[in-house]
Write an enzyme that holds these catalytic residues in place. Structure first.
Site, PDB file in Angstrom:
ATOM      1  CE  LYS A   1      43.197  39.874  43.440  1.00 33.36           C
ATOM      2  NZ  LYS A   1      42.772  40.235  42.143  1.00 33.36           N
TER       3      LYS A   1
ATOM      4  N   GLY B   1      31.272  37.398  36.199  1.00 33.63           N
ATOM      5  CA  GLY B   1      31.591  37.219  38.629  1.00 33.63           C
ATOM      6  C   GLY B   1      30.211  39.135  38.468  1.00 33.63           C
ATOM      7  CG  PHE B   2      29.636  41.267  43.335  1.00 32.91           C
ATOM      8  CD1 PHE B   2      28.296  41.944  42.928  1.00 32.91           C
ATOM      9  CD2 PHE B   2      30.483  41.387  43.961  1.00 32.91           C
ATOM     10  CE1 PHE B   2      27.802  42.903  43.313  1.00 32.91           C
ATOM     11  CE2 PHE B   2      30.209  42.652  44.684  1.00 32.91           C
ATOM     12  CZ  PHE B   2      28.944  43.573  44.035  1.00 32.91           C
ATOM     13  CB  ILE B   3      33.378  43.240  40.002  1.00 35.26           C
ATOM     14  CG1 ILE B   3      33.180  43.556  41.285  1.00 35.26           C
ATOM     15  CG2 ILE B   3      33.564  44.502  39.470  1.00 35.26           C
ATOM     16  CD1 ILE B   3      34.625  43.536  41.802  1.00 35.26           C
TER      17      ILE B   3
ATOM     18  CE1 TYR C   1      41.964  37.568  46.281  1.00 42.33           C
ATOM     19  CE2 TYR C   1      42.219  39.254  48.246  1.00 42.33           C
ATOM     20  CZ  TYR C   1      41.869  39.186  46.904  1.00 42.33           C
ATOM     21  OH  TYR C   1      40.805  39.464  46.071  1.00 42.33           O
TER      22      TYR C   1
END
Length: 344
Positions: free
Chosen positions: A179, A11-13, A175
């Site tokens: 978390k 992914g992005f990170i 969401y």
């Protein structure tokens, strides 16, 4: 050289973190399921960029492409495993084959609005998936991890900047609730089984290779195509945008921190510490792109918080973290990446 397992490493990170660890001479095991949340080809490009693979990739169909990618990038330093974090057998097989020093758990279904539409799926992936990671770590004696949390856990806190000691018992999206649940599970496994833990609350990460569904990427694409951009509310909501380079620096520091200590459980904010409004973000995009945005004005969405604003004093003290890239500079880098073909 250490071996790290990164979930969501395509992914992005995750792709930026993989690259950074490889540059430091470490070995990376990337576990990623290549979700259909967005075009899987973006993640393939991320992996190629992270590994420095220059091979031209002619896309065919997903399953064949992922098999080819796994073979193409596999080396002494990098291994791609296409697997779901809910698949305990796959996780056990990987951990049995590797001597993993620490886990960086980034994999999750993202999105405040999407979580309200598919709450059961978000719970299965984000909470059950995290529990499968923790159980696999316990089974295989992996005692160190860094886990991605989110600024969304603060909800509509009235006290800004947001400090890690503030109560986060009123999440306003599914969401955010998932978390928060991951943070609680992390503490439980730290308490019961001695797993050293750093939970990183990321604040609105942006930069090169940002997911195409996120605001900055979406806005740039639509503005370049002279199409309207979705503009929720009155434009006064604020976000603490954090450049990807600063997030990676903070994550590496957190990894070093947890590896160098025992008996650790910490929750740490990683933010840019300079919130800006949605309206100002659009103005800067107009300035950098030389285009006028056409606004598709929409009501504020359920679950969206009014502002995010990171107190980074704890990150500064424990990690030596200090964000170096301003929002404006990071925006320029993103636009250069976007216009340059989106491959680097």
């Amino acid at each position: 050289m250490a071996t790290y397992l990164i979930t969501g490493g395509a992914g992005f990170i995750g792709s930026h973190l993989s690259y950074a660890l490889l540059q430091q001479g470490h070995r990376v095991i990337n576990v990623d399921v290549f979700t259909d949340l967005y075009d899987y080809r973006a993640k393939i490009r991320n992996v190629l960029a992270a590994t420095g693979c220059k091979s031209v990739f002619d896309f065919r169909y997903k399953e064949a492409d992922l098999r080819r990618l796994s073979e193409l990038v596999r080396s002494a330093d990098y291994r791609l495993e296409v697997a779901d974090i809910r698949d305990r057998e796959a996780l056990a097989r990987i951990c049995a084959q590797e001597r993993i020093e620490a886990v960086v758990h980034l994999a999750a279904l993202p999105g405040v609005r999407a979580s309200g539409l598919q709450p059961l799926l978000f719970q299965e992936v984000n909470v059950d998936g995290t529990l499968q990671i923790l159980e696999t770590m316990r089974d295989h004696g992996i005692g160190k991890w860094v886990c991605a949390s989110s600024s969304s856990v603060y909800g509509n806190s009235s006290k800004a900047p947001f400090n890690e000691s503030a109560p986060v018992d009123a999440p306003i999206s599914v969401y955010a609730a998932t978390k928060k649940s991951c943070e609680l599970l992390g503490y439980t496994y730290h308490h019961l089984y001695g797993i050293d833990t750093v939970m990183l609350r990321f604040f609105t990460v942006f930069g090169e290779r940002q997911r195409p569904d996120l605001a900055i990427h979406k806005f740039v694409r639509l503005m370049e195509q002279d199409e309207p951009i979705p503009f929720f509310g009155d434009g006064e909501t604020m976000r603490d945008y954090t450049y990807i380079g600063d997030i990676i620096d903070g994550t590496l520091r957190a990894l070093n921190y947890v590896e160098g200590r025992s008996g650790v459980y910490e929750i740490i904010n990683l933010g840019g510490s300079a919130p800006i409004t949605l309206r100002r973000m659009v103005e800067l995009l107009e300035e950098k792109l030389g285009r006028k945005a056409v606004l598709d004005r929409l009501p504020k969405q359920p679950g969206d918080v009014e502002r995010t604003d990171a107190d980074i004093a704890k990150a500064e003290k424990l990690l030596g973290y200090a964000p170096k890239t301003s929002f404006e500079s990071g925006l320029e880098r993103f636009i250069a990446w976007y216009k340059g073909g989106q491959v680097q």
